[in-house]
Design an enzyme around this catalytic site. Structure first.
Site, PDB file in Angstrom:
ATOM      1  N   GLY A 143       0.841  -1.206   0.000  1.00 63.68           N
ATOM      2  CA  GLY A 143       0.000   0.000   0.000  1.00 63.68           C
ATOM      3  C   GLY A 143       0.870   1.248   0.000  1.00 63.68           C
ATOM      4  N   ARG A 151       0.976  -5.355  -5.670  1.00 65.65           N
ATOM      5  CA  ARG A 151       1.221  -6.595  -4.930  1.00 65.65           C
ATOM      6  C   ARG A 151       1.496  -7.646  -6.009  1.00 65.65           C
ATOM      7  NH1 ARG A 151      -0.667  -4.639   0.070  1.00 65.65           N
ATOM      8  NH2 ARG A 151      -2.501  -3.318  -0.104  1.00 65.65           N
ATOM      9  N   CYS A 152       2.653  -8.318  -5.942  1.00 67.15           N
ATOM     10  CA  CYS A 152       3.092  -9.196  -7.033  1.00 67.15           C
ATOM     11  C   CYS A 152       3.017 -10.662  -6.610  1.00 67.15           C
ATOM     12  CB  CYS A 152       4.525  -8.826  -7.435  1.00 67.15           C
ATOM     13  SG  CYS A 152       5.232  -9.888  -8.700  1.00 67.15           S
ATOM     14  N   ASP A 166       5.206  -4.390   6.067  1.00 66.37           N
ATOM     15  CA  ASP A 166       5.752  -5.696   6.455  1.00 66.37           C
ATOM     16  C   ASP A 166       5.743  -6.716   5.312  1.00 66.37           C
ATOM     17  OD1 ASP A 166       3.016  -5.906   6.577  1.00 66.37           O
ATOM     18  OD2 ASP A 166       2.971  -7.109   8.407  1.00 66.37           O
ATOM     19  N   THR A 188       4.529   2.944   5.397  1.00 65.25           N
ATOM     20  CA  THR A 188       3.143   2.480   5.538  1.00 65.25           C
ATOM     21  C   THR A 188       2.416   3.406   6.500  1.00 65.25           C
ATOM     22  OG1 THR A 188       1.710   0.776   6.503  1.00 65.25           O
ATOM     23  CG2 THR A 188       3.986   0.768   7.238  1.00 65.25           C
ATOM     24  N   ASP A 237       0.227   2.505   8.469  1.00 65.35           N
ATOM     25  CA  ASP A 237      -0.253   1.738   9.628  1.00 65.35           C
ATOM     26  C   ASP A 237       0.600   1.884  10.890  1.00 65.35           C
ATOM     27  OD1 ASP A 237      -2.206   0.800   7.928  1.00 65.35           O
ATOM     28  OD2 ASP A 237      -1.150  -1.064   7.461  1.00 65.35           O
ATOM     29  N   ASP A 245       2.861  -0.089  11.849  1.00 63.96           N
ATOM     30  CA  ASP A 245       2.814  -1.410  12.489  1.00 63.96           C
ATOM     31  C   ASP A 245       4.132  -2.178  12.361  1.00 63.96           C
ATOM     32  OD1 ASP A 245       2.662  -1.785   9.765  1.00 63.96           O
ATOM     33  OD2 ASP A 245       1.034  -3.248   9.839  1.00 63.96           O
ATOM     34  N   ARG A 282     -17.167  16.610  13.885  1.00 62.75           N
ATOM     35  CA  ARG A 282     -17.528  17.175  15.204  1.00 62.75           C
ATOM     36  C   ARG A 282     -18.567  18.292  15.025  1.00 62.75           C
ATOM     37  NH1 ARG A 282     -16.212  15.435  20.252  1.00 62.75           N
ATOM     38  NH2 ARG A 282     -13.976  15.383  19.938  1.00 62.75           N
ATOM     39  N   ARG A 286      -4.781  -1.777   9.702  1.00 67.90           N
ATOM     40  CA  ARG A 286      -4.725  -3.260   9.802  1.00 67.90           C
ATOM     41  C   ARG A 286      -4.907  -3.704  11.241  1.00 67.90           C
ATOM     42  NH1 ARG A 286      -3.380  -5.792   4.938  1.00 67.90           N
ATOM     43  NH2 ARG A 286      -2.226  -4.375   3.611  1.00 67.90           N
TER      44      ARG A 286
HETATM   45  O1  F6P Z   1      -1.396  -1.209   4.853  1.00 66.91           O
HETATM   46  C1  F6P Z   1      -1.986  -0.033   4.462  1.00 66.91           C
HETATM   47  C2  F6P Z   1      -3.482  -0.201   4.318  1.00 66.91           C
HETATM   48  O2  F6P Z   1      -4.028   1.034   3.918  1.00 66.91           O
HETATM   49  C3  F6P Z   1      -4.200  -0.732   5.555  1.00 66.91           C
HETATM   50  O3  F6P Z   1      -4.412   0.253   6.528  1.00 66.91           O
HETATM   51  C4  F6P Z   1      -5.477  -1.269   4.943  1.00 66.91           C
HETATM   52  O4  F6P Z   1      -6.020  -2.305   5.718  1.00 66.91           O
HETATM   53  C5  F6P Z   1      -4.990  -1.808   3.607  1.00 66.91           C
HETATM   54  O5  F6P Z   1      -3.760  -1.163   3.316  1.00 66.91           O
HETATM   55  C6  F6P Z   1      -5.938  -1.589   2.462  1.00 66.91           C
HETATM   56  O6  F6P Z   1      -5.404  -2.229   1.360  1.00 66.91           O
HETATM   57  P1  F6P Z   1      -5.913  -2.008  -0.148  1.00 66.91           P
HETATM   58  O7  F6P Z   1      -5.328  -0.730  -0.629  1.00 66.91           O
HETATM   59  O8  F6P Z   1      -5.361  -3.165  -0.884  1.00 66.91           O
HETATM   60  O9  F6P Z   1      -7.397  -1.936  -0.090  1.00 66.91           O
END
Ligand code: F6P
Length: 320
Positions: A11, A72-73, A103, A126, A128, A130, A155, A172
């Site tokens: 992503g 994504r490959c 990751d 990323t 996230d 994470d 708000r 995630r």
């Molecule tokens: O890892 C980044 C992220 O945006 C996550 O927060 C989310 O769950 C996921 O990718 C969404 O993936 P996609 O872009 O494949 O819908």
């Protein structure tokens, strides 16, 4: 090393472009040639690389997304795909690869190193946040600020209508976006995957504050807990509050990177090139207490979760 490549994978995240710029410009400054790989590991498998110049990365530091594109490959998940990628790199006489991503991308980089002997450096990109070996990942700060701006808008209208807003955010399995945006946005409740939600207690609090005249609240839900609609369903039978749900979705992945993300991306890009230049490879770069660090790539993937429970408690205490 004389020739290196850079790619973005998984992503996208705001600040990836600033990192590409940093890798390209610093590598050239160090006398190296640097190739940009198209669409992540796909570009390696399909031999889609181009030589980058200083000017190739002009006017991108402020742009979200990634000029190299990302994907994504599936092919790269197989050993044959990885071997093909390594063959392409050998053919171009490229001796090291900087992989910017999350990751999944780090796992791809580790496989390329372990299965094919390609020297790699991972840079955490990323939203996230994470990757547990680093305090922050590139893109996280911008995503949190995007969520904050949505909180401010919601708000206003929720207060006018005496409603409770349930906002679903990304991340995630990590609650950092929800926690940091919740704290900074003054949200009343934050549901994160690291803490088991207690819907009865939450409903009780909503009813209590409603009785006291506080008729509008914001509940932030990290996607790792469930959907905003799921939370609404759980609470609806327990309160007579009026809810509205909002899913922020991919809005969180775009936009102009913040100063924090641009500076982080620039520092980590330089560190990645420095390591390759010194022949220190298969490392992940990151930041801890504002110091740029590097750790073994495999350790980066297995580092223990570092959710900041004390900050989560602060957010909760201040929202009461
Ligand atoms: O890892 C980044 C992220 O945006 C996550 O927060 C989310 O769950 C996921 O990718 C969404 O993936 P996609 O872009 O494949 O819908």
């Amino acid at each position: 090393m004389r020739r290196i490549a850079v790619l973005t994978s998984g992503g996208d995240a705001p600040g990836m472009n600033a990192c590409i710029r940093s890798v390209v410009r610093y590598a050239i400054y160090c006398g190296m040639s640097v190739y940009g790989v198209d669409r992540g590991f796909n570009g390696l498998v399909n031999d889609n690389l181009q030589l980058m110049e200083r000017r190739s990365v002009s006017d991108i530091i402020q742009r979200g997304g990634t000029i190299l594109k990302t994907a994504r490959c599936m092919e790269f998940l197989t050993e044959e795909g990885q071997k093909e990628a390594a063959r392409v790199l050998r053919e171009h006489d490229i001796q090291g690869v900087v992989v910017i991503g999350g990751d999944g991308s780090f796992r791809g980089a580790r496989d390329l190193a372990q299965n094919c002997g390609v020297p790699v450096i991972g840079v955490p990109g990323t939203i996230d946040n994470d990757l547990n070996y680093t305090d922050y990942t590139i893109g996280f700060d911008t995503a949190v600020n995007t969520v904050l701006s949505a909180i401010n808008n919601l708000r206003d209208t929720m207060t006018s209508h005496d409603r409770v807003s349930i906002i679903e955010v990304m991340g995630r399995n990590c609650g950092d976006i929800a926690m940091y945006a919740g704290l900074a946005g003054g949200c009343e409740y934050m549901l994160v995957p690291e803490v088991e939600p207690d819907y009865q207690a939450l409903a009780h609090k909503l009813n209590q504050s409603n009785r006291k005249g506080k008729t509008s609240d914001i509940i932030l839900v990290a996607e790792g807990v469930g959907t905003a609609d799921m939370v609404k369903e759980k609470l609806e039978g327990l309160t007579d509050v009026s809810f509205r749900t909002t899913v922020l979705g991919h809005i969180q992945r775009g936009g102009m990177p913040t100063m924090q993300d641009r500076v982080l991306a620039s520092r980590l890009g330089v560190k990645a090139v420095d390591l390759l230049k010194k022949g220190i490879v298969n490392r992940a770069v990151g930041i801890r207490q504002n110091e740029v660090i590097d750790v073994d790539l495999t350790d980066a993937l297995t580092a223990e979760k570092n959710f900041d429970y004390s900050l989560y408690n602060v957010a909760n205490v201040l929202s009461l």
